[in-house]
Design a protein around this motif. Structure first.
Motif, PDB file in Angstrom:
ATOM      1  N   GLY A  64      41.133  34.215  57.019  1.00 18.21           N
ATOM      2  CA  GLY A  64      40.102  34.172  55.967  1.00 18.21           C
ATOM      3  C   GLY A  64      38.611  34.174  56.314  1.00 18.21           C
ATOM      4  O   GLY A  64      37.940  33.610  55.487  1.00 18.21           O
ATOM      5  N   ALA A  65      38.311  34.849  57.311  1.00 19.71           N
ATOM      6  CA  ALA A  65      36.841  34.831  57.852  1.00 19.71           C
ATOM      7  C   ALA A  65      35.900  35.464  56.917  1.00 19.71           C
ATOM      8  O   ALA A  65      34.991  35.216  56.457  1.00 19.71           O
ATOM      9  N   LEU A  66      36.383  36.588  56.469  1.00 13.91           N
ATOM     10  CA  LEU A  66      35.571  37.602  55.456  1.00 13.91           C
ATOM     11  C   LEU A  66      35.726  37.265  54.087  1.00 13.91           C
ATOM     12  O   LEU A  66      35.007  37.104  53.069  1.00 13.91           O
ATOM     13  N   ALA A  67      37.214  37.262  53.942  1.00 12.34           N
ATOM     14  CA  ALA A  67      37.789  36.885  52.466  1.00 12.34           C
ATOM     15  C   ALA A  67      39.025  36.045  52.670  1.00 12.34           C
ATOM     16  O   ALA A  67      39.825  36.258  53.587  1.00 12.34           O
ATOM     17  N   ALA A  68      39.113  35.012  51.964  1.00  8.80           N
ATOM     18  CA  ALA A  68      40.243  34.007  52.105  1.00  8.80           C
ATOM     19  C   ALA A  68      41.766  34.897  51.934  1.00  8.80           C
ATOM     20  O   ALA A  68      41.757  35.540  51.270  1.00  8.80           O
ATOM     21  N   SER A  69      42.586  34.487  52.992  1.00  9.04           N
ATOM     22  CA  SER A  69      43.917  34.810  52.556  1.00  9.04           C
ATOM     23  C   SER A  69      44.458  34.275  51.670  1.00  9.04           C
ATOM     24  O   SER A  69      44.690  32.865  51.595  1.00  9.04           O
ATOM     25  N   LYS A  70      45.152  35.109  50.658  1.00  7.73           N
ATOM     26  CA  LYS A  70      45.570  34.705  49.599  1.00  7.73           C
ATOM     27  C   LYS A  70      46.481  35.669  48.899  1.00  7.73           C
ATOM     28  O   LYS A  70      46.877  36.659  49.244  1.00  7.73           O
ATOM     29  N   ILE A  71      47.533  35.079  47.901  1.00  8.13           N
ATOM     30  CA  ILE A  71      48.629  35.776  47.209  1.00  8.13           C
ATOM     31  C   ILE A  71      48.585  35.157  45.739  1.00  8.13           C
ATOM     32  O   ILE A  71      48.533  34.077  45.516  1.00  8.13           O
ATOM     33  N   GLY A  72      48.336  35.960  44.822  1.00  6.89           N
ATOM     34  CA  GLY A  72      48.406  35.366  43.320  1.00  6.89           C
ATOM     35  C   GLY A  72      49.062  36.322  42.197  1.00  6.89           C
ATOM     36  O   GLY A  72      49.439  37.276  42.629  1.00  6.89           O
ATOM     37  N   LEU A  73      49.365  35.662  41.265  1.00  7.29           N
ATOM     38  CA  LEU A  73      49.995  36.280  40.018  1.00  7.29           C
ATOM     39  C   LEU A  73      48.920  36.183  38.913  1.00  7.29           C
ATOM     40  O   LEU A  73      48.444  35.030  38.689  1.00  7.29           O
ATOM     41  N   THR A  74      48.563  37.364  38.213  1.00  8.19           N
ATOM     42  CA  THR A  74      47.654  36.998  36.924  1.00  8.19           C
ATOM     43  C   THR A  74      48.034  38.136  36.096  1.00  8.19           C
ATOM     44  O   THR A  74      48.756  38.981  36.182  1.00  8.19           O
ATOM     45  N   GLY A  75      48.092  37.481  34.866  1.00  9.90           N
ATOM     46  CA  GLY A  75      48.681  38.293  33.624  1.00  9.90           C
ATOM     47  C   GLY A  75      48.078  37.887  32.197  1.00  9.90           C
ATOM     48  O   GLY A  75      47.414  37.017  32.109  1.00  9.90           O
ATOM     49  N   SER A  76      48.358  38.758  31.438  1.00  8.37           N
ATOM     50  CA  SER A  76      47.633  38.608  29.851  1.00  8.37           C
ATOM     51  C   SER A  76      48.728  39.130  28.837  1.00  8.37           C
ATOM     52  O   SER A  76      49.217  39.977  29.456  1.00  8.37           O
ATOM     53  N   GLU A  77      48.566  38.661  27.639  1.00  4.89           N
ATOM     54  CA  GLU A  77      49.157  39.329  26.791  1.00  4.89           C
ATOM     55  C   GLU A  77      48.548  39.648  25.559  1.00  4.89           C
ATOM     56  O   GLU A  77      47.470  38.685  24.822  1.00  4.89           O
ATOM     57  N   ASP A  78      48.587  40.788  24.891  1.00  9.90           N
ATOM     58  CA  ASP A  78      47.521  41.143  23.832  1.00  9.90           C
ATOM     59  C   ASP A  78      48.141  40.414  22.686  1.00  9.90           C
ATOM     60  O   ASP A  78      49.571  40.735  22.101  1.00  9.90           O
ATOM     61  N   LEU A  79      47.406  39.648  21.840  1.00  8.06           N
ATOM     62  CA  LEU A  79      48.055  38.709  20.627  1.00  8.06           C
ATOM     63  C   LEU A  79      47.254  39.579  19.313  1.00  8.06           C
ATOM     64  O   LEU A  79      47.694  38.976  18.241  1.00  8.06           O
ATOM     65  N   GLY A  80      46.608  40.482  19.442  1.00  3.56           N
ATOM     66  CA  GLY A  80      46.125  41.111  18.453  1.00  3.56           C
ATOM     67  C   GLY A  80      44.838  40.615  17.785  1.00  3.56           C
ATOM     68  O   GLY A  80      44.336  39.678  18.116  1.00  3.56           O
ATOM     69  N   GLY A  81      43.899  41.414  17.204  1.00  4.17           N
ATOM     70  CA  GLY A  81      42.638  41.186  16.718  1.00  4.17           C
ATOM     71  C   GLY A  81      41.579  40.662  17.714  1.00  4.17           C
ATOM     72  O   GLY A  81      40.678  39.931  17.598  1.00  4.17           O
ATOM     73  N   GLY A  82      41.664  41.121  18.939  1.00  3.71           N
ATOM     74  CA  GLY A  82      40.734  41.031  20.005  1.00  3.71           C
ATOM     75  C   GLY A  82      41.114  39.888  20.558  1.00  3.71           C
ATOM     76  O   GLY A  82      40.382  39.158  21.362  1.00  3.71           O
ATOM     77  N   ASN A  83      42.166  39.131  20.422  1.00  2.00           N
ATOM     78  CA  ASN A  83      42.701  37.765  21.104  1.00  2.00           C
ATOM     79  C   ASN A  83      43.788  38.202  22.056  1.00  2.00           C
ATOM     80  O   ASN A  83      44.683  39.071  22.011  1.00  2.00           O
ATOM     81  N   SER A  84      43.588  37.281  23.147  1.00  2.00           N
ATOM     82  CA  SER A  84      44.773  37.349  24.273  1.00  2.00           C
ATOM     83  C   SER A  84      45.097  35.969  24.935  1.00  2.00           C
ATOM     84  O   SER A  84      44.496  35.220  24.634  1.00  2.00           O
ATOM     85  N   ALA A  85      46.257  35.994  25.518  1.00  2.00           N
ATOM     86  CA  ALA A  85      46.816  34.753  26.305  1.00  2.00           C
ATOM     87  C   ALA A  85      46.644  35.184  27.747  1.00  2.00           C
ATOM     88  O   ALA A  85      46.897  36.397  28.179  1.00  2.00           O
ATOM     89  N   LEU A  86      46.333  34.405  28.722  1.00  2.00           N
ATOM     90  CA  LEU A  86      46.261  34.834  30.050  1.00  2.00           C
ATOM     91  C   LEU A  86      46.632  33.419  30.915  1.00  2.00           C
ATOM     92  O   LEU A  86      46.686  32.373  30.441  1.00  2.00           O
ATOM     93  N   PHE A  87      46.908  33.951  32.308  1.00  2.00           N
ATOM     94  CA  PHE A  87      47.265  32.939  33.060  1.00  2.00           C
ATOM     95  C   PHE A  87      46.965  33.478  34.639  1.00  2.00           C
ATOM     96  O   PHE A  87      46.771  34.645  34.772  1.00  2.00           O
ATOM     97  N   LYS A  88      46.679  32.509  35.609  1.00  6.67           N
ATOM     98  CA  LYS A  88      46.332  32.835  36.819  1.00  6.67           C
ATOM     99  C   LYS A  88      47.335  31.735  37.804  1.00  6.67           C
ATOM    100  O   LYS A  88      47.075  30.561  37.512  1.00  6.67           O
ATOM    101  N   LEU A  89      47.907  32.368  38.781  1.00  4.74           N
ATOM    102  CA  LEU A  89      48.571  31.449  39.946  1.00  4.74           C
ATOM    103  C   LEU A  89      47.935  31.940  41.282  1.00  4.74           C
ATOM    104  O   LEU A  89      48.480  33.090  41.454  1.00  4.74           O
TER     105      LEU A  89
END
Length: 403
Positions: A64-89
């Motif tokens: 991780g000298a230049l960029a941290a070694s990592k693994i992740g999951l990110t996601g979103s769900e469109d709830l309509g009307g310009g709204n959304s749910a999101l998460f990150k692990l």
């Protein structure tokens, strides 16, 4: 298979099973709104050399000298009307050993869930970065010069990725023209003293054509309450384990103020940053007067062509004369970086830095604190392996691949 070994194997497989279950759910469960889940990560390894680690030179593999070694999951769900749910692990790991960056913490970098609205902004809850880092850190030295050798000495002002707050609620305002802003509160969650172990962070950023500017504030309360090197009580992580600031790890509270600006013209970028850090004592602290560190930094980068980028930075950190110190510590650091992109995802890089320390600072020990000569500790990659003298040179040659 012995029962003990079977238990270990089951424990090791749990994170993999969790990730597999999440992906399977995202791809197989019927949905009634548009949703997405993305698996991403970075593997970064470098051959490193340090001229002085406790009195001797060392050659080693660094993750991780230049960029941290990592693994992740990110996601979103469109709830309509310009709204959304999101998460990150997101989990950080040492690519040279395969070990987690933080033992026993699966998603040690980020783990949050929230709601976003184009009209009202975004609210997220969990373990997450501070607005201070998101806005000021993005324009500071580590976004151009990696934190390993480009962070201000010991990452004393936490402009690298060290400020991750547990139990936190973050509100991000809707963007207004070029203005962005965020506010975060991290809960200490201690019965009878809800402020103990808590944190507050606020920051803003303004972009106008070729100019960008940001300013931020963070306050960490009761560091002395259950604090260990590199962690902050019940709240999260904070770098206080370098010889630059370890003498003040018993602070009752820490206040961070920083601002950064950049100007870009064509292939050339120039930037200026400043920070003020104050460690304030309390009844449990091993020092009696507020310790203050001021840092000013200059950064610049130039795109030689589409593949090759050169960057450089200089910082000067000065401690105030307090706690019996008549000749306070001063740190000068010069950092260089060269990155050659083989593709959009893969890059070869070289980084170099030299730091010179002068004056005196405070060291905490089992018998109390003592005044000692300041020693060099380049960036934040040498926090646990500082020089035993005034100077330290660090160079790394590595490869980074993202997916």
């Amino acid at each position: 298979m012995h029962a003990k070994n079977a238990k270990r194997q089951t424990s090791f497989l749990q994170p993999l099973c969790l990730c597999s279950a999440l992906l399977a759910t995202a791809t197989s469960t019927p949905t009634f709104a548009q949703s997405s889940v993305t698996l991403y990560g970075t593997v970064d390894l470098a051959l490193a050399y340090s001229s002085n680690q406790g009195g001797a030179s060392n050659t080693y593999i660094n993750s991780g000298a230049l960029a941290a070694s990592k693994i992740g999951l990110t996601g979103s769900e469109d709830l309509g009307g310009g709204n959304s749910a999101l998460f990150k692990l997101e989990n950080g790991f040492n690519a040279d050993t395969g070990a987690q960056s933080t033992a026993g913490v699966l998603f040690n970098r980020q783990s949050y869930v929230g709601l976003s609205s184009k009209d009202y902004g975004q609210v997220t809850v969990g373990r997450q970065y501070t607005p201070y880092f998101q806005y000021v850190g993005a324009l500071g030295p580590t976004n151009v010069l990696t934190g390993a050798t480009g962070a201000h000495p010991g990452d004393v002002d936490a402009l690298d990725t060290t400020l991750r707050m547990n139990n936190s609620i973050t509100y991000t305002l809707p963007s207004l023209g070029g203005l962005q802003a965020g506010l975060q509160y991290g809960m200490g969650e201690q019965a009878g003293s809800v402020a103990s172990g808590s944190s507050v962070s606020a920051a803003l950023r303004y972009d106008y054509q070729a100019f960008s500017w940001s300013a931020g504030y963070t306050r960490l309360k009761n560091l002395a309450n259950g604090n260990t090197a590199g962690s902050f009580g019940n709240v999260g992580s904070f770098a206080n384990n370098s010889p630059v600031n370890a003498g003040y790890a018993s602070a009752d509270s820490t206040q961070l103020l920083a601002t950064a600006a950049r100007y870009t013209r064509g292939d050339l970028m120039m930037g200026l940053n400043y920070s003020n850090v104050q460690y304030r004592p309390g009844a449990l602290s091993a020092f009696s007067q507020t310790a203050i560190f001021n840092t000013v930094g200059l950064i610049g980068s130039y795109n030689i062509n589409a593949a090759l980028v050169l960057a450089a930075g200089y910082s000067y950190t000065a401690e105030k004369a307090r706690n019996g110190i008549s000749s306070p510590a001063k740190y000068s650091q010069l950092s260089l970086e060269q990155v050659y992109s083989l593709s959009k995802r893969t890059a070869l890089y070289a980084i170099q830095a030299y730091q010179r320390a002068n004056g005196q600072t405070l060291r905490a020990g089992s018998a109390g604190t003592s005044i000692v000569d300041a020693v060099a500790s380049v960036g934040d990659s040498q926090n646990g392996t500082p020089s035993n003298g005034r100077g330290q040179f660090v160079a790394m040659l590595g490869i980074r691949h993202s997916f």
